[in-house]
Structures are given as structure tokens and as C-alpha cells.
Motif scaffolding. Structure first.
Motif, PDB file in Angstrom:
ATOM      1  N   LEU A   1       0.832  -1.206   0.000  1.00  0.00           N
ATOM      2  CA  LEU A   1       0.000   0.000   0.000  1.00  0.00           C
ATOM      3  C   LEU A   1       0.871   1.262   0.000  1.00  0.00           C
ATOM      4  O   LEU A   1       0.549   2.243  -0.672  1.00  0.00           O
ATOM      5  CB  LEU A   1      -0.920  -0.001   1.225  1.00  0.00           C
ATOM      6  CG  LEU A   1      -2.047  -1.037   1.213  1.00  0.00           C
ATOM      7  CD1 LEU A   1      -2.801  -1.003   2.541  1.00  0.00           C
ATOM      8  CD2 LEU A   1      -3.008  -0.775   0.067  1.00  0.00           C
ATOM      9  N   ALA A   2       1.971   1.212   0.751  1.00  0.00           N
ATOM     10  CA  ALA A   2       2.871   2.367   0.795  1.00  0.00           C
ATOM     11  C   ALA A   2       3.486   2.613  -0.578  1.00  0.00           C
ATOM     12  O   ALA A   2       3.625   3.763  -1.017  1.00  0.00           O
ATOM     13  CB  ALA A   2       3.968   2.128   1.833  1.00  0.00           C
ATOM     14  N   ALA A   3       3.840   1.531  -1.290  1.00  0.00           N
ATOM     15  CA  ALA A   3       4.422   1.664  -2.626  1.00  0.00           C
ATOM     16  C   ALA A   3       3.404   2.259  -3.601  1.00  0.00           C
ATOM     17  O   ALA A   3       3.739   3.113  -4.430  1.00  0.00           O
ATOM     18  CB  ALA A   3       4.897   0.297  -3.115  1.00  0.00           C
ATOM     19  N   LYS A   4       2.147   1.803  -3.497  1.00  0.00           N
ATOM     20  CA  LYS A   4       1.104   2.342  -4.383  1.00  0.00           C
ATOM     21  C   LYS A   4       0.852   3.820  -4.095  1.00  0.00           C
ATOM     22  O   LYS A   4       0.599   4.609  -5.007  1.00  0.00           O
ATOM     23  CB  LYS A   4      -0.188   1.548  -4.194  1.00  0.00           C
ATOM     24  CG  LYS A   4      -0.173   0.187  -4.862  1.00  0.00           C
ATOM     25  CD  LYS A   4      -1.566  -0.442  -4.836  1.00  0.00           C
ATOM     26  CE  LYS A   4      -1.588  -1.741  -5.621  1.00  0.00           C
ATOM     27  NZ  LYS A   4      -2.953  -2.327  -5.675  1.00  0.00           N
TER      28      LYS A   4
ATOM     29  N   GLU B   1       3.664  10.291  -7.297  1.00  0.00           N
ATOM     30  CA  GLU B   1       4.616  10.596  -8.360  1.00  0.00           C
ATOM     31  C   GLU B   1       3.932  10.729  -9.718  1.00  0.00           C
ATOM     32  O   GLU B   1       4.326  11.550 -10.539  1.00  0.00           O
ATOM     33  CB  GLU B   1       5.686   9.501  -8.421  1.00  0.00           C
ATOM     34  CG  GLU B   1       6.592   9.480  -7.196  1.00  0.00           C
ATOM     35  CD  GLU B   1       7.492   8.250  -7.171  1.00  0.00           C
ATOM     36  OE1 GLU B   1       7.383   7.408  -8.097  1.00  0.00           O
ATOM     37  OE2 GLU B   1       8.305   8.125  -6.226  1.00  0.00           O
ATOM     38  N   THR B   2       2.917   9.905  -9.961  1.00  0.00           N
ATOM     39  CA  THR B   2       2.267   9.885 -11.278  1.00  0.00           C
ATOM     40  C   THR B   2       0.971  10.670 -11.323  1.00  0.00           C
ATOM     41  O   THR B   2       0.465  10.992 -12.401  1.00  0.00           O
ATOM     42  CB  THR B   2       1.976   8.431 -11.711  1.00  0.00           C
ATOM     43  OG1 THR B   2       1.046   7.842 -10.780  1.00  0.00           O
ATOM     44  CG2 THR B   2       3.255   7.603 -11.719  1.00  0.00           C
ATOM     45  N   GLY B   3       0.394  10.953 -10.129  1.00  0.00           N
ATOM     46  CA  GLY B   3      -0.872  11.669 -10.092  1.00  0.00           C
ATOM     47  C   GLY B   3      -2.026  10.866 -10.634  1.00  0.00           C
ATOM     48  O   GLY B   3      -2.966  11.426 -11.214  1.00  0.00           O
ATOM     49  N   ASN B   4      -1.988   9.520 -10.455  1.00  0.00           N
ATOM     50  CA  ASN B   4      -3.062   8.675 -11.006  1.00  0.00           C
ATOM     51  C   ASN B   4      -4.323   8.659 -10.160  1.00  0.00           C
ATOM     52  O   ASN B   4      -5.303   8.010 -10.506  1.00  0.00           O
ATOM     53  CB  ASN B   4      -2.554   7.239 -11.230  1.00  0.00           C
ATOM     54  CG  ASN B   4      -2.118   6.561  -9.922  1.00  0.00           C
ATOM     55  OD1 ASN B   4      -2.468   7.005  -8.829  1.00  0.00           O
ATOM     56  ND2 ASN B   4      -1.347   5.491 -10.052  1.00  0.00           N
ATOM     57  N   GLY B   5      -4.284   9.354  -9.011  1.00  0.00           N
ATOM     58  CA  GLY B   5      -5.499   9.489  -8.204  1.00  0.00           C
ATOM     59  C   GLY B   5      -5.789   8.324  -7.282  1.00  0.00           C
ATOM     60  O   GLY B   5      -6.818   8.316  -6.598  1.00  0.00           O
ATOM     61  N   TRP B   6      -4.877   7.325  -7.260  1.00  0.00           N
ATOM     62  CA  TRP B   6      -5.124   6.167  -6.379  1.00  0.00           C
ATOM     63  C   TRP B   6      -5.045   6.603  -4.921  1.00  0.00           C
ATOM     64  O   TRP B   6      -4.224   7.436  -4.548  1.00  0.00           O
ATOM     65  CB  TRP B   6      -4.084   5.075  -6.642  1.00  0.00           C
ATOM     66  CG  TRP B   6      -4.308   3.839  -5.816  1.00  0.00           C
ATOM     67  CD1 TRP B   6      -5.085   2.785  -6.138  1.00  0.00           C
ATOM     68  CD2 TRP B   6      -3.757   3.556  -4.532  1.00  0.00           C
ATOM     69  NE1 TRP B   6      -5.069   1.843  -5.131  1.00  0.00           N
ATOM     70  CE2 TRP B   6      -4.261   2.292  -4.130  1.00  0.00           C
ATOM     71  CE3 TRP B   6      -2.894   4.242  -3.671  1.00  0.00           C
ATOM     72  CZ2 TRP B   6      -3.920   1.707  -2.921  1.00  0.00           C
ATOM     73  CZ3 TRP B   6      -2.560   3.671  -2.458  1.00  0.00           C
ATOM     74  CH2 TRP B   6      -3.063   2.409  -2.095  1.00  0.00           C
ATOM     75  N   ARG B   7      -5.928   6.049  -4.078  1.00  0.00           N
ATOM     76  CA  ARG B   7      -5.939   6.390  -2.653  1.00  0.00           C
ATOM     77  C   ARG B   7      -6.433   5.207  -1.856  1.00  0.00           C
ATOM     78  O   ARG B   7      -7.149   4.342  -2.351  1.00  0.00           O
ATOM     79  CB  ARG B   7      -6.838   7.601  -2.371  1.00  0.00           C
ATOM     80  CG  ARG B   7      -8.237   7.476  -2.901  1.00  0.00           C
ATOM     81  CD  ARG B   7      -9.136   8.561  -2.344  1.00  0.00           C
ATOM     82  NE  ARG B   7      -9.365   8.392  -0.917  1.00  0.00           N
ATOM     83  CZ  ARG B   7     -10.165   9.175  -0.192  1.00  0.00           C
ATOM     84  NH1 ARG B   7     -10.790  10.178  -0.759  1.00  0.00           N
ATOM     85  NH2 ARG B   7     -10.332   8.963   1.096  1.00  0.00           N
TER      86      ARG B   7
END
Length: 212
Positions: free
Chosen positions: A144-147, A153-159
Motif C-alpha cells: 500500500l505504501a508503494a502504491k 509521483e504519477t498523479g493517477n489518483g489512487w488512494r
């Protein structure tokens, strides 16, 4: 000729209804073991669809009560994880049963708590099981920390955490509560949980004091 009194034993089984398990699979092997040891089998205790991490289970609770009353001296299980998956609970349970002069025998692990070597093995097996749980927890936490780092870094919106509520839900919550509906009624009307309603109210600066 004086007949030797047989040691009274019981069987404990726990099955998953989700996996469509049948208790007879566990009970059959335990019965064969009892016959080989010349134990007097007095009862089967079976818990259906209850997690092994739950300390309170209907059949297990009944078993402990009967152990306290001295109805048997041995508990036979097909595998250690059938009677419990939490190390602390297992150790506490076995210690409590030992206080009633009751021992546990697990067939899969070849664990016999009637013997000193079996008691030593229990501590080792329990420690390994706890280690596996902690390692799994660490792997999940690291993933989870890696994601999260990748998302930043990528701004993909994952949370992580709860998904955000749909736009306008908060306003509807306040409108319904202001109209006199309770938390439960509001949650049902909007098809959300009562916890979500409470969370919206708590995070809001509104002066509404809704009914619970």
C-alpha cells in the motif's frame, strides 16, 4: 478381571459454510483416532460458519463449560486451525482447559498436549503462525505504501481508505436530517451506511442536531 476405565474424549470441529465444508470429514478422522487410542468418545462439538479468530463460538463455549464440569479429559481436533487461528487465544484456551485437567490432541500437526513434547511444540507452532500473520500484514502495508508513493509521483489518483461519497450526498444527508429523519432513516433513504451519515455530520460545520 477388572475392566480398565477408558479416558473420556470429545471431538471439536469447525467448518466453513462459505466453502461448503462438512463436519463429517473432520469428525471421521478424529473418531478413528479415538478408537485406536481406546478413548471413550462422549460428544461431538461443531461450529458452523464461525471464524477461527472469534474467541466466542456456540459449540466451543459449550465445550469449555462441559470441560469445567469434568465431563471429559481429552479434546481431539483434525487440525490446530479448527480450534483457533489466533495465537493468544489458543494459548489461553489450552491453559484454561489444562486448569480443568483437559488436554488437546491435534491430528494434522501430530500435536499431543498430554505429553511434555506436545506442549513444547504448541508454543513453536503458535509462534510460527503468529509470525506468518505479521509477515503478511507487513507485505500488505509495504504494498500500500508503494502504491501511495506511485500515486503521488504519477498523479493517477489512487488512494487508500473509504471511497469518497458521491457529490451531493452530504447535502442530501443534511436536508433529510433537517426534515426530522433519524440517522438510520436517512441512511436507508440514500442507500448508504449509518456510519457514513454520522461521518458526514461529524465533519460538517452545520448546527443541525439530528435524531439518532
Amino acid at each position: 478381571m477388572i475392566e480398565t476405565k477408558k479416558t473420556k474424549a470429545v471431538i471439536y470441529a469447525r467448518v466453513s459454510t462459505l466453502l461448503q465444508e462438512f463436519p463429517q470429514t473432520q469428525i471421521s478422522s478424529c473418531k478413528s483416532f479415538c478408537e485406536a487410542r481406546s478413548f471413550e468418545l462422549v460428544k461431538d462439538y461443531v461450529d458452523y460458519g464461525v471464524s477461527g479468530r472469534k474467541e466466542s463460538r456456540p459449540a466451543l463455549n459449550e465445550l469449555i463449560k462441559d470441560a469445567r464440569r469434568g465431563k471429559f479429559k481429552i479434546v481431539v481436533v483434525a487440525a490446530l486451525d479448527r480450534i483457533g487461528r489466533d495465537t493468544r487465544h489458543l494459548l489461553n484456551l489450552f491453559n484454561e482447559l489444562a486448569g480443568y485437567d483437559v488436554k488437546v490432541i491435534s491430528l494434522r500437526e501430530n500435536l499431543d498436549l498430554t505429553a511434555p513434547i506436545g506442549q513444547a511444540m504448541l508454543v513453536i507452532i503458535s509462534a510460527i503462525a503468529e509470525l506468518e500473520v505479521n509477515l503478511t500484514r507487513d507485505r500488505i502495508r509495504n504494498a500500500l505504501a508503494a502504491k501511495k508513493r506511485q500515486a503521488l509521483e504519477t498523479g493517477n489518483g489512487w488512494r487508500t481508505g473509504r471511497p469518497p461519497l458521491a457529490v451531493g450526498i452530504a447535502q442530501e444527508v443534511h436536508r433529510l436530517l433537517a426534515s426530522g429523519l433519524s440517522y438510520s432513516q436517512t441512511a436507508k433513504a440514500l442507500n448508504i451506511s449509518k456510519t457514513s451519515v454520522a461521518r458526514i455530520v461529524k465533519s460538517s460545520k452545520t448546527d443541525i442536531v439530528p435524531k439518532t
